[in-house]
Design a protein around this motif. Structure first.
Motif, PDB file in Angstrom:
ATOM      1  N   ILE A  92       0.818  -1.209   0.000  1.00  0.00           N
ATOM      2  CA  ILE A  92       0.000   0.000   0.000  1.00  0.00           C
ATOM      3  C   ILE A  92       0.858   1.267   0.000  1.00  0.00           C
ATOM      4  O   ILE A  92       0.412   2.331  -0.448  1.00  0.00           O
ATOM      5  N   SER A  93       2.097   1.151   0.465  1.00  0.00           N
ATOM      6  CA  SER A  93       2.974   2.331   0.559  1.00  0.00           C
ATOM      7  C   SER A  93       3.253   2.943  -0.811  1.00  0.00           C
ATOM      8  O   SER A  93       3.400   4.166  -0.929  1.00  0.00           O
ATOM      9  N   ARG A  94       3.311   2.121  -1.846  1.00  0.00           N
ATOM     10  CA  ARG A  94       3.547   2.639  -3.204  1.00  0.00           C
ATOM     11  C   ARG A  94       2.363   3.500  -3.649  1.00  0.00           C
ATOM     12  O   ARG A  94       2.547   4.566  -4.250  1.00  0.00           O
ATOM     13  N   LEU A  95       1.175   3.057  -3.350  1.00  0.00           N
ATOM     14  CA  LEU A  95      -0.030   3.811  -3.688  1.00  0.00           C
ATOM     15  C   LEU A  95      -0.102   5.103  -2.877  1.00  0.00           C
ATOM     16  O   LEU A  95      -0.428   6.173  -3.406  1.00  0.00           O
ATOM     17  N   LYS A  96       0.230   5.016  -1.599  1.00  0.00           N
ATOM     18  CA  LYS A  96       0.167   6.198  -0.732  1.00  0.00           C
ATOM     19  C   LYS A  96       1.170   7.268  -1.162  1.00  0.00           C
ATOM     20  O   LYS A  96       0.923   8.463  -0.980  1.00  0.00           O
TER      21      LYS A  96
ATOM     22  N   PHE B  32     -11.867  -3.747 -10.409  1.00  0.00           N
ATOM     23  CA  PHE B  32     -11.208  -3.834 -11.714  1.00  0.00           C
ATOM     24  C   PHE B  32      -9.693  -3.748 -11.495  1.00  0.00           C
ATOM     25  O   PHE B  32      -9.241  -3.286 -10.443  1.00  0.00           O
ATOM     26  N   VAL B  33      -8.935  -4.199 -12.467  1.00  0.00           N
ATOM     27  CA  VAL B  33      -7.476  -4.180 -12.326  1.00  0.00           C
ATOM     28  C   VAL B  33      -6.850  -3.425 -13.496  1.00  0.00           C
ATOM     29  O   VAL B  33      -7.450  -3.277 -14.561  1.00  0.00           O
ATOM     30  N   GLY B  34      -5.631  -2.959 -13.257  1.00  0.00           N
ATOM     31  CA  GLY B  34      -4.895  -2.233 -14.292  1.00  0.00           C
ATOM     32  C   GLY B  34      -3.433  -2.189 -13.909  1.00  0.00           C
ATOM     33  O   GLY B  34      -2.858  -3.189 -13.493  1.00  0.00           O
ATOM     34  N   ASN B  35      -2.836  -1.005 -14.025  1.00  0.00           N
ATOM     35  CA  ASN B  35      -1.459  -0.839 -13.567  1.00  0.00           C
ATOM     36  C   ASN B  35      -1.363   0.411 -12.702  1.00  0.00           C
ATOM     37  O   ASN B  35      -2.374   1.047 -12.400  1.00  0.00           O
ATOM     38  N   ALA B  36      -0.157   0.755 -12.313  1.00  0.00           N
ATOM     39  CA  ALA B  36       0.036   1.866 -11.377  1.00  0.00           C
ATOM     40  C   ALA B  36       0.033   3.228 -12.056  1.00  0.00           C
ATOM     41  O   ALA B  36       0.094   4.253 -11.385  1.00  0.00           O
TER      42      ALA B  36
ATOM     43  N   THR C 226      -3.963  -5.857   0.672  1.00  0.00           N
ATOM     44  CA  THR C 226      -3.997  -6.561  -0.614  1.00  0.00           C
ATOM     45  C   THR C 226      -2.613  -6.521  -1.257  1.00  0.00           C
ATOM     46  O   THR C 226      -1.724  -5.803  -0.802  1.00  0.00           O
ATOM     47  N   TYR C 227      -2.460  -7.286  -2.324  1.00  0.00           N
ATOM     48  CA  TYR C 227      -1.186  -7.307  -3.046  1.00  0.00           C
ATOM     49  C   TYR C 227      -1.241  -6.296  -4.184  1.00  0.00           C
ATOM     50  O   TYR C 227      -2.153  -6.309  -5.008  1.00  0.00           O
ATOM     51  N   SER C 228      -0.268  -5.409  -4.220  1.00  0.00           N
ATOM     52  CA  SER C 228      -0.143  -4.386  -5.261  1.00  0.00           C
ATOM     53  C   SER C 228      -1.453  -3.613  -5.462  1.00  0.00           C
ATOM     54  O   SER C 228      -2.024  -3.595  -6.554  1.00  0.00           O
ATOM     55  N   PRO C 229      -1.926  -2.954  -4.400  1.00  0.00           N
ATOM     56  CA  PRO C 229      -3.221  -2.261  -4.491  1.00  0.00           C
ATOM     57  C   PRO C 229      -3.268  -1.150  -5.534  1.00  0.00           C
ATOM     58  O   PRO C 229      -4.348  -0.817  -6.028  1.00  0.00           O
ATOM     59  N   ASP C 230      -2.100  -0.582  -5.884  1.00  0.00           N
ATOM     60  CA  ASP C 230      -2.123   0.462  -6.917  1.00  0.00           C
ATOM     61  C   ASP C 230      -2.556  -0.098  -8.268  1.00  0.00           C
ATOM     62  O   ASP C 230      -2.925   0.662  -9.169  1.00  0.00           O
ATOM     63  N   GLU C 231      -2.535  -1.431  -8.408  1.00  0.00           N
ATOM     64  CA  GLU C 231      -2.939  -2.037  -9.670  1.00  0.00           C
ATOM     65  C   GLU C 231      -4.423  -2.403  -9.709  1.00  0.00           C
ATOM     66  O   GLU C 231      -4.887  -2.982 -10.687  1.00  0.00           O
TER      67      GLU C 231
END
Length: 445
Positions: free
Chosen positions: A199-203, A298-302, A330-335
Motif C-alpha cells: 500500500i505504501s507505493r499507492l500512498k 477492476f485491475v490495471g497498472n500503477a 492486498t497485493y499491489s493495491p495500486d494495480e
C-alpha cells in the motif's frame, strides 16, 4: 536434326542452370559474409576515427552531459552502420555518476539551470493556459531522475517528487537539491517507506496528489512517473492530446482474471523476504471481507493520467477512502485502486462498469514490452529483460516514437545510453517544431 538440336539446347540450358546454382551455393555465403564484414568494418572505422564523445558544455565532466558522437536521425532510420555503432558504445563499460555529483552540481543553482537548459525554455500561450502536474515516485539513480525531470520540464508546470524514506542519504540530498533550484519542483510533504507491491507505493502517489491540489498552479491534468520512465511526447504534444480527453481520464481498467483476484480475495501480510525487495506482501489463507458497498473490483497498472476534477472528487470522497482502507492488506493495491475508482458511478470522467476493458495498449499512459508477448503484440526487445520487462534499446527508437503512447517504461543509461540521448534530442526537436508559429513567452536575456 531439329530434335537433336533442341535436345542440345535443352542440355545446354540445364548445364547453365546447374553452373549458376553451384556458383550461388559456393559464393553467396561468402558474399554475404563479406558484406557483413564490410558493415562491421565501417562501424569500427567510423567509431574509431571519430571522437567517442562530445561534451555538451565545456568544463562539465559528468558522464550525464557527455553526448556520444552518433546520428540519432540515422538510428531512427535504422541505418545498420549507426545502429551497429550504438551497440559498440553500449558494450563500453561506463562509470555511472554518483548521486553526490548531482548534489554538488545543484549547489550552484544558476550554473545548474544554465548548463541543463532549465533557464531558457520558451512557453507558448497554449501551454501557459494548460499546466500539467506530475507526481514522481522515485528511490534511486538521481541523475536518471534529473534527466526525466528535464525531459518533461516546462516552467508553467508543477512537479512533486516523492522519494522513498529508505533511499540513500545521497539520493535524498540530490532530490532536495533539484527542488531547491527549480521553483516549480517540490518534495512531497509526507513521505512513505515504500515496499514493493504494498500500500505504501499507492500512498506515495496519493501524498503527492494531495500536495498538488493545494499548490498555486491550477493544473488541468496530473501524470505519475517512476524513475525508469521517459516521455515519448513533447510538452506541446501532451497539452494538445490532453485537451482531446475533454475531462476524461486515461488509465488501464480491466476485469480481473481468477489469478489476479487472489491479490484481493485474501489477506496479505508484509513479511521479510530473502531477495532484493527485502519486504513483500505475502498471501495468507485468511479470506478478505468483500469490498465496501460490494463494489466491483477492476485491475490495471500503477500509471494514470487524471483530471483535476477527478482528483478533487477522490480527495473528498468517503467511498474512495473506504476502498483505500480496504486495500491496505492486498497485493499491489495500486494495480486495482485507480482501475476501480475510475469505474465508480458519478466520478468525473467515469468509465462505466459495463464498458469493455481498457488494456495497457489501449491506454496511452505507458508503453511497456512484456517478454512473453514479444513477436505477437510487438517486435522483440533490443535491450535487456529484467523480470520479463524490456529495458529498451536504441534499435527501438522509431517504434517507441511512432507507437502513439506518451511515456515508455523502462529505460536505463547503463543498458543503452544512446536511446536516452536520442529521445532527448527528438523531444527537443518536436517541441520546437510544435511551437513554431505560436506566440511564445521566453526568458529575458
Amino acid at each position: 536434326m531439329r530434335r537433336l538440336r533442341g535436345a542440345c539446347h535443352t542440355g545446354a540450358r540445364m548445364n547453365a542452370r546447374r553452373f549458376m546454382l553451384n556458383l550461388r551455393r559456393r559464393f553467396l555465403p561468402s558474399l554475404l559474409s563479406a558484406l557483413t564484414l564490410i558493415v562491421l568494418l565501417l562501424v569500427c572505422i567510423k567509431y574509431n576515427y571519430l571522437p567517442e564523445s562530445l561534451p555538451v558544455e565545456q568544463g562539465t565532466t559528468s558522464q550525464q552531459f557527455v553526448k556520444h558522437n552518433i546520428s540519432c536521425k540515422a538510428i531512427y532510420d535504422m541505418d545498420p552502420v549507426e545502429v551497429g555503432k550504438s551497440l559498440v558504445i553500449r558494450r563500453e563499460r561506463t562509470v555511472e555518476d554518483k548521486d553526490e555529483s548531482l548534489i554538488s552540481f545543484t549547489g550552484n543553482c544558476p550554473a545548474f539551470m544554465k548548463i541543463r537548459g532549465y533557464d531558457n525554455l520558451c512557453v507558448s500561450d497554449e501551454e501557459k493556459d494548460f499546466p500539467i502536474a506530475y507526481s514522481l515516485v522515485v528511490h534511486k539513480n538521481a541523475w536518471m531522475v534529473e534527466r526525466l525531470l528535464r525531459a518533461v520540464y516546462s516552467p508553467n508546470n508543477i512537479y512533486c517528487i516523492h522519494y522513498d524514506q529508505k533511499s540513500s542519504a545521497e539520493f535524498i540530498s540530490a532530490m532536495e537539491g533539484l527542488a531547491g533550484c527549480l521553483p516549480n519542483v517540490f518534495i512531497s510533504s509526507k513521505r512513505e517507506t515504500v515496499h514493493y507491491a504494498s500500500i505504501s507505493r499507492l500512498k506515495a502517489d496519493l501524498n503527492c496528489l494531495s500536495d498538488l491540489l493545494i499548490s498555486e498552479v491550477k493544473w488541468k491534468y496530473v501524470i505519475n512517473l517512476c524513475g525508469q520512465d521517459f516521455p515519448l511526447k513533447s510538452n506541446m504534444e501532451l497539452v494538445s492530446e490532453l485537451k482531446e480527453l475533454k475531462g476524461s481520464n486515461m488509465l488501464e481498467t480491466s476485469r480481473p482474471s481468477e489469478l489476479k483476484k487472489q491479490r484481493f480475495l485474501f489477506h496479505h501480510e508484509l513479511q521479510d523476504v530473502s531477495f532484493e525487495y527485502k519486504k513483500l506482501p505475502v498471501k495468507t489463507q485468511q479470506p478478505k471481507s468483500p469490498p465496501p458497498y460490494d463494489i466491483k473490483i477492476f485491475v490495471g497498472n500503477a500509471y494514470f493520467v487524471l483530471s483535476r476534477e477527478f482528483v478533487q472528487f477522490m480527495n473528498s470522497s468517503v467511498v474512495v477512502r473506504e476502498i483505500l482502507a480496504w486495500s491496505e492488506d492486498t497485493y499491489s493495491p495500486d494495480e486495482h485502486f485507480w482501475a476501480t475508482v475510475v469505474r465508480l458511478p458519478g466520478v468525473p470522467g467515469e468509465v462505466s462498469s459495463s464498458e469493455p476493458d481498457i488494456t495497457d495498449l489501449m491506454s496511452k499512459t505507458r508503453l511497456v514490452k512484456w517478454q512473453y508477448l514479444e513477436e505477437n503484440l510487438y517486435p522483440p526487445c533490443s535491450g535487456q529483460h529484467v523480470r520479463s520487462v524490456c529495458i529498451f534499446g536504441a534499435a527501438e527508437l522509431r517504434w517507441l516514437l511512432n507507437y502513439g503512447h506518451w511515456f515508455a517504461n523502462k529505460l536505463d543509461p547503463k543498458v543503452d545510453p544512446i536511446l536516452i540521448q536520442c529521445l532527448e534530442e527528438k523531444l527537443e526537436e518536436k517541441q520546437k517544431l510544435f511551437q513554431e508559429g505560436t506566440r511564445l513567452t521566453c526568458p529575458k536575456g
